[in-house]
Structures are given as structure tokens and as C-alpha cells.
Motif scaffolding. Structure first.
Motif: not given
Lengths: 506, 492, 517
Positions: B393-395, B400-401, B404-405, B407-408, B419, B423
Motif C-alpha cells: 500500500x505504498x503510493x 495504495x489507492x 485509501x478508497x 478505508x474511506x 479502520x 491501518x
């Protein structure tokens, strides 16, 4: 123009990856050209921007479904740090001129790291900022793990995990803020105007602040810093201390404080004089200053001394942030710049000039070598760097610490006095290191115990250039801090920091 | 029910039909042309046919999609399912390409490639099903193909063990699932998802419905390797032939998660008001616990692995935990889940591909076998870097995206605690992904023996996947817009 | 204002010279010495020009320069001198060439040595001319670094410990000073000495301080006192005031003797200068509250250091303690001024005391530097020996040396006709009028001084000739010519003190008036 600092670094990194491997000296030249170009772009862009007000450079939709933009912009604080990054990058390459193993990869990772750092300083969209922030983690790991020294794999892994844990905390806050603001934007300005509830800010602020604070060497989350710095190759330590720690501090200021200003309000209860997160972090910052200096005072490894001194110096930055007044904040930004330059210089002397030639950094062994006679240039450089580091006036550190202290006097008088003790300890460890490593008393043993000729190869031209560059920067800013303050102060007056001004002690 | 319109069925199931025919053709080609040739030639021969078939199927699906519903949800082709099918076919294509390198175990390449295609067809049907019976049938079809694929290497006891284990666990979970489905039918009187939803809502706090839900969750939990139904995963990932493992880890996961989400969101979507009494509905709690335990156990267990394939297995378990977060987020989480699982599949197949190269040359997949890999194959090492970092999950990589998506969405749905746990555990995960990369880039080996070059197909496939992962990370809109539009059309 | 920037140039000349010397190769020590002498000669010329141009009839700052510097902090680059500043600049201009001459050739890293001396000179010029805390502090600290290295690299056997002790003590004081000034800045928004003093005179400084720095529940008065104490500390270490003096004997005795000349002649003056320029105008109230304890401290400084000097067996340590003793008189005079009541009646005494302090500063700088110079000359002949008991009967071997050194010693003793007398006389005259008890007690210090100086003369110059020194050589012609002007100056001031007091009269009056005493 500023945006090209990012692109040029990444292009340089990509170019290095595909260059033919036969030429050993090609990569460093390419890297130097890229870094100098970056520095020129940074300067040019900064001059082009003129004043320190916030300005957008690029803004195009990126992930339209989530309201994420590719949004670059800069204000005076960014400009200061971008210029610092440019300087540190150039100096780091000059001090890595002797990298012989896998130079292509070394410089490629180095430039990738630089590109990420530029990116963080120029991002105005938090998603983008976070992307760049994380991009910086991986090159750091490899730079240390492959080219490092003392316990390099341990140091590298510790650094990577600490950074990643910190960024996970940041992500918690960012996603929470994103959702709380309606999941429609990650723009810094829009989010900062989102009016989060006080309760939300009260927990989100410390989470994000600590998240970034990890990278800024916030005590007690600083333990990656000394080991990481020591393990890293010279250029990487210079960058780590010089700019990567600034990423954390920058994030604390730009994200945590701007997004959640009410997180610093008083709790309403006091536990042992501490009545808000601001007091907590102010206290931690001062503990960092004093503790870092005390630990530096008893280290045997010269690089550890500097590693801990970084923790101590970054404490000033955090303290400055927590003063929540203009002088303190501008001092904090100035200290970021100053520490970047000075720490770079110190690491350069220890890592490149001394260690690469004598293969030891232990003070008792260095004592035998009489470096002030065998390596006068290194001794003089280290002296100047120590003077700057202990905050002697005339060097950039003084103006920065001065402003932080003024701010602290207003915000936390007791902490200001404790900081004074920290400065004294700083003087003590600097003098001790200087004394033991470079100016030892005549030791009875006539023959040096170390290698026969510790000065096998004289100080090279690239090293001299690097030294002059950094010393000139420190002196210039020390004598004419207005050069940077003219950017920083208008930035702090900008609308982004409006909410912080309400704290009442601006 | 009116008479069946077979032409319509053929239209809607054209890609599946085409792939099935390709599978048969692979068998035929191998039988007729390949017999007597060297094993290498046979692989190339039947592999090329299979790959061409996949390519054509994917192209057809992508360029000439046909939408419609057949027999009240037996077979649904909407933009979303087509999107999933395209990605399934592409993942299968990559798997096929990877199989080119795995020379030794493929005694019968024709059958192997055919089975890969059949498994893919099963998954595609699974994707299309909105009917519980069809879901079960397709699931079993897929599973049967995968059982054989896992056990395909008859010389290797590990492969056999993997096959048997997979088979045993699979059958038991299938039994649970079937039992659960029958209970659902008993409670609601229907096997079609929308009607099931309505029925469950009517049923209220019926304990039978609850039992049914638990059973179904167990069945799917097995398929997606979520704790505590994960026990088969490490052995299968380690023992099965690598392309099989790659498909099990990627394609099967994509399809299973998609259906799981569909069943939960459409079917159980009506349930919350009914089952839960004020507090969170039971299935939410259940999935929440599964997610939490998967994240914790998967990540912690992965820390101590020596075998890279086992490491990937535990990482897969951990990722299943993250993906469950997406399911928990309900309709909000659907898009993120799809994005996540597709990009995850891509990175996983890639990682298995690199492992297969090392394993083919050193005979094992221990971490230390990767030492010095970057000197031998710098480009492929770089690909592995991208896969691992994407999984971590490294950008700016796709992983990663996705995170992010998802988790959001999870935060939006209110599962803040999960959540934060996600992380926290993903921080841990960086450690073991870096262990692999450390060996590749930092580790030094005394072994200077020459490694035979990597087949061009494998290199191309790996590069394509690495490129895809990077591209989707840098420009998530490429996939995200399609998902969003498809979701909107489909009505989520 | 902003005329010809002579003060900036004065600071710049040794700075440039120092940097040039530091860049020389270490073999070129002869060239370095000549260059250093040239640069300090130019500086001396500049200072003499300054004396010529100085207008003794005006009380305001002269040769003032003022440029905006750091707008964000409202820091101006502001230079200017009054009589006090001129005196100190003059002293610096004289003592530095003396120290350079005394150093002789320095074969070991000579360029660095001379370069550092010039840098030190630049720091001193800067300190004595700055009127804004910001750059004043720069020079204050800048002078510390060369001194540190001069001791650290060229000193005696215990030099490292001495240098570090010296540095750390001074830094403790500096930090206190810095913190105090930051608080003041916070209150009044400026670093300018004159403006801060103006605020203090109006009585608004301390209330503003308390308004901007709310610290616990300290009252305005307490807070003012805390800030005063912090600033006081900085200068008290530098002078030094007993009991903060413990760094001094080690530093003075371990430093190479030529460096000790600078330390005692000039750097100790920085402390006294700071008291007069900064503490006195800015914290008059606080000084008044604690003037009695401070007077006690001054008396103790005078007496104890003289007694300690008596107990020393090393010429340099003896002179070091004598230095503390002499500066004690300065502090005595200073604190006496703050103690008494205000009014016309005592204004005369106060003026006398302050004039005495000024004169004493100058005299002590000159005399102490000269004394250490003579010690250096003796050391050169004795191969580094300088114990009180090592010598005897030198007078018979080197009468000129002994005679000239005797003059310097008597000047230090305060013999009428020599410079030392006038300063001490004026101080005691003033102090007797203001605080008779302190003056009476301090005379004990005078007595003890006489005893140890006569002891020294007796043990070193007279008595039986130590056979080891039968070859002890006389001053060379060159050395005589070098020393002669200094001795001449001693006589000049002793006979015609107006030469110095003329510069300072107006300043003294202004200061006494300005601080409201």
C-alpha cells in the motif's frame, strides 16, 4: 517552474535507471546536473513567485470520483523548504562523489527521494501530499540498507516502519477529515474551512500531529532518528536530517495545525499544569531538546552525537510550532532551514571526510589520530558547523532559535527557560565532540593507533564545494535572515493560518 | 416461467462459451499436434492457443459488451459484471502466460491450460449469477477446476497435499454453504437475490435466517480465505503449481468477493433492520470479527514466514480482512471493493510470477533464494518491487489507492475501529514485504551460477502487470470511472 | 547619521585580515605575523583617527550608523560610540598589537594563531560599537570562539580543561543574557539598547515585560528582577565577580601568555562594559534593590582575590588573581553608584566613581597586558618556567627588564604618578562618599595587593642569584622599543589623566543623569 523541481528529479531518477552500467562516473554527473537543475528551478521559481503568499501552480482533476485534484502550489514556507531541499540535494551529491558500489541505483533512489520531498512541499491537495510523503519512505530504506554502515538493515527497517506507522496515523486523520467534510474534496484550503466539530478536532489533531511528528523526531517517537542517521550513508544522513525530518515538521504545521486548529484549544481541565494538546506537545518538544542534548553528551560514536543533536534541534522546530505566534512559527520554519543546512554539514564531515578515510567514528579512536593536524580542513569545517549547531550568532541557527525562544517566552515561559538549559547542553556536547574528535590533547602514544596514514587521500574538490555551499547558506541566512523571512512572514499572514491566529497570542 | 430463449442465452454467455470452446480446442491441439513433441513445444503450442483465446474473449467483452438478464437472475450481464469478467479474463491471461515458465511440473500442458480456462469460465458464471442456486453451481464448477489445478503436479507430494487439503476444506465449506442456501430458501421461499432480500426483511428476527447467514458467510469465508476459514490457504499457495496458486489467489478471489459482496449487499442488505434490534445487525458483527481477526492473524503470521509463497498466503489472508471492510461498508463499499480486489489480483499474480522464476531456478522459494536477484534480472526485480509495494500500500501504486478508497468507505460507514486496526496492521505488513525486497536488493549471495533466461512471455506479462499496477495507481480514474459508471447504471 | 562608516570599517579590517591569515599555509608563519601586525597597525591608526575626530563636547552617540536589517524582527544594524565606547575601542586598538608583538613567531600553525587574534579583535570592536542587542550578541559570541581556540590549541598542559571551562562558563552567562533579552524584546518589540534604556527610564519596561510574559504568579517586580538576574549573570561571569570567577585562573594561566594579555586586557572589559552600557541603564531599579548584596560581592571580590593572589606560587596565576582584584574595584565603583540616594549632593561622588571606573578599565587593560607581556619575556628566557620560587636576583642579570616590569608592577599597585593610581583614587573617592563601609573594607584589598606585588618583586628581582639563571639575558633592543611606548603611556596617563578623562567627561555626566541617580 517550481513544479519542474519534482518532475526533473523523477526524470533524472528514471534516466539513471536506464543508463548503461559501464560508466562509473556518469551517474554522479547526471545526478549532479539534475540536482543543480532542481536547485536552479527552486531558486528561479521562488524568485518568480516573488512574495510569500499562497499561489497555485497546477491544478487539474486527478481522481474526479473522489474529488481529488493534482494540485501543486506554494507559499513562503514551501519556498523556503524547496530551496533547502535543492541545497541539500546538491550538497549530498557532492559528498557522495566517491560512491563506487551500484552508483546508478544509489543516485536514482537519491533523486527519487528528492523528488518526493519536493512534492510534499509543493502539494496543496492532501491526497497528493500524502502520496509524495510515502514515496519518500522506500528510497530511504534502500539507501540505508544497501549503502549504509553500522547495523544498516536494522536502522533502515526501523526507519521505514516508524515512518510508515507515522504515515498510517496521518492517514487515519486524513481519511477521517475527508469523510467528515463530506467526502468531496481533499483540497487543503477547502478542508481547513470545513468547520470540523471541536470534539473531532480534539482527537484528530494529536493523531495527525504525532503521525507527522514521528518523522520530525518528536520525543519519545524519535528513536528511529539516531539509529537511522548513523546507519545511513553520508548523503542519506544529510537528506534524512536535512530534509526528511522537515517533512514531518512541515506536515505538523501544514496539515495537523491548519486542519485542526481547535485541537490545540484548552481541554478545560489541567493535569499537572498541562491543559491542552498544545502544552503536551510543547513539553514533549522541550524534553526532546534537553533529552537529545543530554544523550548526545555521552555518546561514543561521533555520528550518534550528531544524530541525537538532530533530535534536539528538531525540538526547537516543534516548540516553535506550538508557540502559536508569528515569531515562534517563523522561527520554526527558519530553524527547519537552518538545521537542514547545518546537520547536512555535520554529517558530511563525519560521514564523508572522517569515516570514509579513517574508517572509524569512535571518539576514543579518533582521539589517537590528531585530526586537527592530519585533516585541518575537516577540523575547521566541523568547528564552523559546531558553532552553527550550538546556535552561535552569525549563523542561521541563532536567528531561528532566537525567534523560537521569543515565541516560547510568550507562550510558555517555563519551557523557554528549560530550553535555555537545552542550548547549554548543546554547547557542551558540541564542545565535547569537537574536543575529543578533532582537537584532542597530545596523547602520549606517539604513533597513531589507527591506519598508518589516515589522510590517504586529500579532501577532494567536490567536498570543498559542498562545504562552502552549506557554510555560505548558513552564514547568509544567519546574517540576512530577512531573505527567508520575507517569504515566511507573508505566508504566515495568509488566510491558511487565519484559524491559528484566533488562538489569541499571535 | 416461459420457455427459454437459447439465442439470448448464447448472446449473454458468448464469452463464457467462447472460452469453453477455446479450452476444448487447447485439448484438441495438444492431442493432435502436440503429441510426441518436446514438452517445451507443447507448452508453447497449447499455451498460445489459450492465451489467444483469453485475449479474444477479453477484447470481445471489452469492445462488444452485451447487457441483459436471463431467466430472472440466472445470468446477469450488466456493465459491472462485464467489468469484472474482463478483469477475470485478463488475470487468467496473465496466469496462462506465467505458466510458460513453469516447465517442470506440466506433464500435460493441454489439460492444464484447459483447466485454467474452465476455472475462468466458472468464475465468470459466478460473477453473473444473481440466483443462489446458480451461485452455488458456478462456485462448485470453479472449485472443481481449481482442486485439480492445485493437485496437478503429480510428482510433487506438496502439490497433491495441497489439492487434497483444498478439496477437503472446499467440500466441507460447500456443504455449509448449501445448507445455508437451503435455509434461506426455506425462510424466504426464493433463490433470487432481490426476493431473498425482501423475504429476509419480512422474516424479521427469525433464528433460522440467522443460521443461514452464518452458514453462507462461512462458505464464502472459505473461498476468500478469511480467518478462521483460512487454514487451507498457506499449504495450497505453497504447494500448488504456481500458476494455479496465482489463479486461486487472484481470479478466484475477485469472483468470490464480488459475489460475496453481492449476496451480502443485495441479499442481506434488507436484513439490517430485521436482524439487528437496534444494535448492528449480526452479519455486520460477524464480518467485522472475521475482518479484524484476518488482518491481525494474517499480518502477524506473515512476519515469521521463510517461504515467500506462504508469506504471500498470509498476506492474502490479511488482504481478505481489508476487503471485508469494503463489504462491511455496504453499497458505499462496493466500488472500492471492486477496485481493491482487481488491483490486488494483478499485483498478486505478478508476485507469484516472480516467485515462479526463482523457484524454477533454485528449486525453492525461501527468502534467501531471492538474494542477489536484482543482479540477475534487474527489470524483473523492479517489477517485484512494484508488486510488493503495491501490496504494502505504498503510493503511487494501485494498492495504495485501493486501500485509501476502501478505508474511506469504511470510515463513511462508521467502522472507525476496524479502520484504525486496518491501518495499524498494514504498518506491520510493510515489514514482511520489505523482507522480500531486502533479499532482492540488499542480500548478497555467494552463488554465482548462471540462471537460464526468463521466457519472453513471462517477462512481458510481468512488465505488463507492473505497468498496470503503476498506471492504475497514478491514474485511478482509468478504472474508477468505469466502476462508478457501472455502479450507477446497475443501480448501486 | 550614516556618514562615513568608520566603525564598520574598523570592525571589518581585522575580520578580513583574520580570514586571510586563516587561509595561509601553516608554513608561512613569518608572513602571517607581519600581516597580522600590519592589520592591527591599520586598526590602531583607525582608532587614533577616531580619537581625533571624536567630539568631546557632545553627549550623544557619535559616528552613528543605522541601517534596517531584519524587518521581520525590527532589527537595525546600529553602531555608535560615546566616550566609553571610544575608550574601549582605543584600548583594543592598543592591546592587540602588544599581544601580537608579545607572541613573537609562532612556528606551530602560526597563521591560524594570528588569524584568530585578529578575529578576536574584530569581535571586540564589534562588541564595543554595537548599539543593538542582535549584532552586539553576534560579536560578543564571536570573540569567544577565537579565545577558546587560542587557549585550546596553544595553551599549557591543562589547556583543554581550561578552555572548555572558560567556554562553558561564558556560555551559561550568555544564555541567561539571551533569554533575558528575548523577554525584553517580547515586551518592547526592539533590540535597540538606546530605545530599551529609554523605555526603562520612563519606567514602562518592567510593566510591559510583565504584560507580555505572564509567568506563574510572579509580580511585576519579581519578574523584572528575574530578568535582571539573568542578564546580570551574563556579565558577572565575564568580569568575573566572585563566586563566578573560578574559570579565570585556569584560563589565564593555561593560555599562551600573549593570549592572556588579550583575555585580561580586553575580554574582561567586555563584562564591565556590558554592566555600564546595558545593565545600568536598563535595570536601574533592580540594581538599586540589590545594591547592598552586590556591594558585598564586590568587596569580597576585591579582598578574596587579593588574598588568593598572595597564596599563588605561579606568576601568571598571581597576576590572574590580581586581575580579578582590579576589576573588583570597577564593580565596587559601579555598584556604589547605584546604592546611594539620588540628588545633586552625591552627583559629584557618583561622577567621580564612574570616571574612576572608566579610567580603571583602561588602565587595567594596559597594565595587566603589559605585566603578562613581561611574564612572557621572562618565560622566553627561562624556557617556560614562571614559578615564584624559580627565580631570584634577576635584577642583576637583566636590569632593564626588571626595571620596566617594576614600573608596570607599581602601576598595578597604584603608585601615584603612574596610571593605576588615578583610577583607583577616583573610585575610592566616589565610593567613600557614597558607601563608606564598602570603601573601608576594600582598602584591605589595596593592602593585600601591595603585599603580594612587593613579594613578587622581592622574590623575583632581588635576593641571591639563582645559579641556573646566570645566563639570563637582557631585553634586546627590539624588545625595548616594543615595550617603551606602553610604559610611556602609563606615565602619561599617570601624570595627565585628562588625556583619557577628556573623552569620557560628557559621557559620565550624561549617564549619571540618564539613569536618574
Amino acid at each position: 517552474m517550481l513544479a519542474w523541481t519534482i518532475y526533473s528529479s523523477f526524470i533524472g531518477a528514471a534516466l539513471l535507471m536506464v543508463l548503461p552500467r559501464q560508466h562509473a562516473s556518469l551517474p554522479r554527473i547526471v545526478a549532479l546536473v539534475t540536482a543543480v537543475l532542481g536547485l536552479c528551478l527552486a531558486f528561479g521559481g521562488a524568485i518568480h513567485m516573488g512574495s510569500g503568499e499562497l499561489r497555485t501552480i497546477v491544478r487539474v482533476p486527478w481522481v474526479s470520483a473522489l474529488g481529488i485534484d493534482y494540485h501543486l502550489g506554494a507559499d513562503g514556507i514551501s519556498l523556503t523548504l524547496v530551496v533547502l531541499t535543492g541545497l541539500a540535494a546538491v550538497a549530498g551529491i557532492l559528498f557522495s562523489w566517491n560512491i563506487a558500489t551500484r552508483p546508478h541505483e544509489f543516485f536514482a533512489l537519491y533523486l527519487a527521494l528528492i523528488g518526493g520531498v519536493y512534492g510534499v512541499f509543493l502539494s496543496l491537495d492532501l491526497f497528493l501530499l500524502f502520496v509524495f510523503y510515502e514515496i519518500a519512505i522506500i528510497p530511504k530504506y534502500f539507501l540505508i540498507a544497501i549503502w549504509g554502515s553500522t547495523r544498516r538493515e536494522y536502522g533502515a527497517m526501523k526507519l521505514a516502519l516508524y515512518s510508515f506507522a507515522g504515515s498510517a496515523m496521518v492517514l487515519i486523520g486524513l481519511i477521517a477529515a475527508y469523510v467528515a467534510a463530506g467526502s468531496s474534496t481533499m483540497n487543503l484550503m477547502d478542508l481547513s474551512a470545513a468547520n470540523f466539530s471541536r470534539g473531532f478536532q480534539m482527537w484528530a489533531f494529536p493523531v495527525v500531529f504525532i503521525g507527522f511528528g514521528v518523522l520530525a523526531g518528536l520525543w519519545p517517537f524519535h528513536t528511529w532518528a539516531p539509529t537511522g542517521h548513523v546507519a545511513a550513508p553520508t548523503a542519506a544522513s544529510m537528506l534524512l536530517a536535512g530534509v526528511v525530518m522537515k517533512l514531518g515538521a512541515y506536515g505538523c504545521l501544514r496539515v495537523a495545525m491548519v486542519l485542526f486548529p481547535e485541537g490545540m484549544d484548552v481541554w478545560g481541565i489541567k493535569i499537572l499544569w498541562i491543559g491542552s494538546w498544545r502544552d503536551v506537545f510543547g513539553l514533549l518538544a522541550v524534553i526532546g531538546i534537553v533529552y537529545g542534548a543530554m544523550v548526545a553528551l555521552v555518546q561514543k560514536d561521533l555520528k550518534f552525537v550528531i544524530g541525537y543533536s538532530s533530535v534536539s534541534h528538531m525540538g526547537f522546530v516543534l516548540l516553535g510550532l506550538m508557540t502559536l505566534n508569528r515569531v515562534g512559527l517563523s522561527g520554526a520554519v527558519l530553524q527547519m532551514f537552518s538545521h537542514g543546512v547545518i546537520a547536512g554539514l555535520l554529517f558530511a564531515v563525519v560521514g564523508r571526510m572522517v569515516y570514509d578515510r579513517t574508517h572509524t567514528r569512535l571518539l576514543p579512536e579518533l582521539q589517537q589520530l590528531h585530526l586537527n593536524r592530519t585533516m585541518p580542513f575537516a577540523a575547521v569545517t566541523f568547528t564552523l558547523a559546531s558553532m552553527a549547531s550550538m546556535g552561535l550568532p552569525g549563523f542561521s541557527g541563532f536567528v531561528a532559535e532566537l525567534q523560537v525562544l521569543i515565541g516560547a517566552w510568550r507562550a510558555f515561559p517555563t519551557l523557554a527557560v528549560m530550553t535555555g538549559i537545552g542550548i547549554l547542553l548543546g554547547v557542551a556536547y558540541s564542545i565535547r565532540a569537537l574536543h575529543q574528535a578533532f582537537f584532542p590533547d597530545q596523547v602520549k602514544t606517539a604513533a597513531p593507533a589507527g591506519p598508518e596514514d589516515p589522510v590517504g587521500n586529500p579532501i577532494s574538490v567536490s567536498e570543498r564545494f559542498g562545504v562552502w555551499l552549506l557554510i555560505a547558506a548558513s552564514l547568509l541566512i544567519g546574517l540576512f535572515p530577512g531573505l527567508l523571512l520575507q517569504w515566511i512572514v507573508p505566508a504566515l499572514q495568509g488566510p491558511m493560518f487565519e484559524a491559528l491566529k484566533k488562538g489569541g497570542n499571535w | 416461467m416461459s420457455s427459454i430463449d437459447y439465442l439470448r442465452l448464447l448472446q449473454l454467455a458468448a464469452p463464457e462459451t467462447f472460452l469453453t470452446l477455446t479450452g476444448l480446442m487447447v485439448l484438441a491441439v495438444d492431442l493432435i499436434v502436440g503429441r510426441g513433441s518436446a514438452p517445451g513445444t507443447r507448452i508453447i503450442l497449447s499455451g498460445s492457443v489459450a492465451a489467444t483465446g483469453c485475449l479474444l474473449a477479453a477484447g470481445g467483452l471489452f469492445l462488444l459488451p452485451v447487457y441483459g438478464t436471463f431467466a430472472a437472475g440466472m445470468l446477469v450481464a450488466d456493465p459491472l459484471t462485464v467489468l469484472i469478467k474482463v478483469s477475470l479474463v485478463i488475470l487468467t491471461l496473465f496466469t496462462v502466460l506465467l505458466a510458460f515458465s513453469d516447465a517442470a511440473p506440466l506433464a500435460d500442458p493441454g489439460e492444464y491450460f484447459a483447466l485454467l480456462l474452465f476455472a475462468c469460465v466458472g468464475m465468470m458464471f459466478l460473477t453473473s449469477a444473481e440466483d443462489l442456486l446458480m451461485v452455488f453451481l458456478a462456485l462448485e464448477f470453479t472449485s472443481l477446476s481449481l482442486y485439480i489445478l492445485a493437485a496437478f503436479n503429480k510428482q510433487s507430494p506438496h502439490s497433491t497435499e495441497a489439492g487434497i487439503k483444498y478439496f477437503l476444506f472446499g467440500s466441507i465449506s460447500a456443504a455449509f454453504m448449501l445448507f445455508g442456501l437451503s435455509l434461506v430458501y426455506g425462510v424466504t421461499g426464493s433463490v433470487q437475490l432481490p426476493e431473498v432480500a425482501a423475504g429476509l426483511a419480512r422474516a424479521g428476527n427469525d433464528p433460522l435466517a440467522l443460521v443461514a447467514l452464518v452458514m453462507i458467510a462461512m462458505g464464502f469465508g472459505f473461498k476468500v480465505a478469511a480467518v478462521p476459514f483460512h487454514l487451507w490457504a498457506p499449504d495450497v499457495y505453497q504447494g500448488a503449481p504456481i500458476p494455479s496458486a496465482a489463479l486461486i489467489a487472484s481470479g478466484s478471489k475477485v469472483a468470490s468477493f464480488f459475489v460475496f459482496a453481492k449476496v451480502v449487499v443485495i441479499g442481506f442488505g434488507g436484513a439490517p433492520a430485521a436482524v439487528g434490534s437496534g444494535a448492528a445487525p449480526v452479519w455486520v458483527i460477524l464480518l467485522g470479527i472475521m475482518a479484524a481477526v484476518s488482518m491481525i492473524l494474517g499480518n502477524l503470521a506473515a512476519l515469521v514466514q521463510v517461504s515467500v509463497r506462504r508469506l504471500l498466503a498470509f498476506s492474502a489472508i490479511a488482504h481478505a480482512g481489508y476487503m471485508l471492510l469494503g463489504i462491511l461498508a455496504g453499497t458505499e463499499g462496493f466500488g472500492p471493493l471492486v477496485y481493491y480486489v482487481i488491483t490486488y489480483g494483478l499485483a498478486t499474480v505478478g508476485a507469484f510470477g516472480v516467485v515462479s522464476i526463482v523457484q524454477a531456478r533454485t528449486g525453492s522459494d525461501r527468502l534467501c533464494d531471492f538474494a542477489g536477484f536484482h543482479r540477475r534480472f534487474p527489470v524483473l526485480a523492479f517489477c517485484m518491487l512494484i508488486f510488493m509495494l503495491s501490496l504494502a500500500g505504498i503510493p503511487p501504486l494501485a494498492g495504495f489507492f485501493g486501500k485509501f478508497y476502501v478505508f474511506a468507505a469504511a470510515v463513511k460507514a462508521g467502522s472507525l475501529a476496524l479502520f484504525i486496526l486496518a491501518l495499524a496492521t498494514s504498518t506491520v505488513s510493510l515489514f514482511y514485504y520489505l523482507q522480500v525486497l531486502k533479499q532482492i536488493y540488499v542480500g548478497e549471495t555467494a552463488d554465482a551460477s548462471h540462471w537460464e533466461p526468463v521466457p519472453i512471455t513471462v517477462s512481458v506479462a510481468l512488465l505488463a502487470m507492473a505497468f498496470g499496477v503503476t498506471l492504475l495507481g497514478c491514474f485511478p480514474d482509468l478504472l474508477l470511472n468505469r466502476i462508478t459508471i457501472a455502479l450507477r447504471i446497475t443501480g448501486f | 547619521m550614516n556618514g562615513f562608516p568608520i566603525l564598520s570599517l574598523l570592525t571589518l579590517v581585522p575580520l578580513v585580515g583574520g580570514l586571510i591569515l586563516l587561509g595561509l599555509h601553516s608554513r608561512q608563519h613569518q608572513l602571517a605575523r607581519r600581516l597580522a601586525l600590519a592589520f592591527s597597525g591599520v586598526s590602531l591608526l583607525g582608532v587614533l583617527l577616531l580619537c581625533g575626530w571624536f567630539d568631546t563636547g557632545t553627549e550623544s552617540m557619535q559616528f552613528e550608523e543605522r541601517y534596517g536589517w531584519i524587518d521581520a524582527l525590527a532589527v537595525d544594524y546600529r553602531l555608535g560610540i560615546d566616550g566609553l565606547g571610544l575608550l574601549m575601542v582605543l584600548l583594543t586598538g592598543i592591546v592587540v598589537p602588544m599581544a601580537l608583538a608579545a607572541a613573537g613567531p609562532v612556528p606551530d600553525r602560526g597563521p591560524a594563531y594570528f588569524g584568530l587574534v585578529l578575529l578576536l579583535q574584530s569581535g571586540l570592536f564589534g562588541t564595543f560599537t554595537a548599539l543593538n542587542f542582535f549584532h552586539w550578541f553576534i560579536f560578543w559570541e564571536l570573540s569567544l570562539i577565537p579565545a577558546f581556540f587560542l587557549i585550546k590549541l596553544w595553551g599549557g598542559p591543562q589547556r583543554s580543561a581550561a578552555a572548555i571551562q572558560f567556554f562553558v562558563y561564558t556560555m551559561v552567562g550568555s544564555i541567561g543574557l539571551l533569554l533575558a533579552f528575548l523577554a525584553i524584546y517580547l515586551a518592547v518589540g526592539t533590540f535597540d539598547f538606546m530605545e530599551i534604556a529609554e523605555r526603562a527610564r520612563q519606567g514602562t519596561l518592567i510593566p510591559a515585560l510583565s504584560a507580555s510574559v505572564g509567568w506563574y504568579d510572579l509580580t511585576t517586580r519579581q519578574l523584572g528582577f528575574v530578568i535582571f538576574a539573568a542578564a546580570f549573570l551574563g556579565f558577572a561571569v565575564k568580569v568575573p565577580l566572585v563566586p563566578l570567577h573560578t574559570w579565570l585562573p585556569a584560563a589565564y594561566s593555561e593560555a599562551p601568555t600573549a593570549t592572556t594579555m588579550l583575555l585580561t586586557g580586553l575580554m574582561s572589559k567586555m563584562g564591565v562594559y556590558g554592566f555600564i552600557r546595558i545593565v545600568l541603564p536598563i535595570f536601574p531599579e533592580a540594581l538599586r534593590w540589590v545594591s547592598v548584596p552586590l556591594l558585598w560581592l564586590a568587596v569580597i571580590t576585591v579582598v578574596v582575590s587579593a588574598a588568593a593572589a598572595l597564596a599563588q606560587r605561579d606568576l601568571k596565576r598571581m597576576l590572574a588573581y590580581s586581575s580579578i582584584n582590579h576589576l573588583g574595584y570597577c564593580l565596587l565603583g559601579l555598584f556604589a553608584i547605584t546604592s546611594g540616594a539620588a540628588g545633586e549632593l552625591v552627583a559629584v561622588e557618583k561622577s567621580a566613581a564612574l570616571s574612576g571606573v572608566f579610567l580603571q578599565m583602561f588602565n587595567h587593560g594596559l597594565t595587566a597586558a603589559a605585566l603578562f607581556w613581561f611574564v612572557a619575556l621572562i618565560e622566553k628566557r627561562s624556557g617556560g618556567l614562571r614559578g615564584l620560587g624559580d627565580f631570584g636576583g634577576l635584577r642583576t642579570r637583566a636590569p632593564v627588564l626588571c626595571g620596566l616590569m617594576g614600573i608596570a608592577l607599581f602601576s598595578s599597585l597604584g603608585l601615584p604618578g603612574l596610571n593605576g593610581f588615578v583610577g583607583e583614587f577616583l573610585i575610592f573617592k566616589g565610593v567613600f562618599g557614597l558607601t563608606p563601609w564598602a570603601a573601608t573594607l576594600s582598602t584591605l584589598g589595596l593592602l593585600l595587593t601591595a603585599v603580594f606585588i612587593l613579594t613578587m618583586i622581592q622574590r623575583v628581582f632581588f635576593g641571591p642569584v639563582n645559579p641556573a639563571w646566570s645566563g639570563f639575558s637582557e631585553l634586546t633592543v627590539g624588545e625595548r622599543w616594543q615595550v617603551a611606548p606602553v610604559i610611556g603611556l602609563m606615565f602619561l596617563i599617570g601624570i595627565y589623566p585628562q588625556a583619557i578623562l577628556g573623552f569620557t567627561n560628557r559621557t559620565v555626566v550624561t549617564m549619571i543623569k540618564a539613569v536618574g541617580y
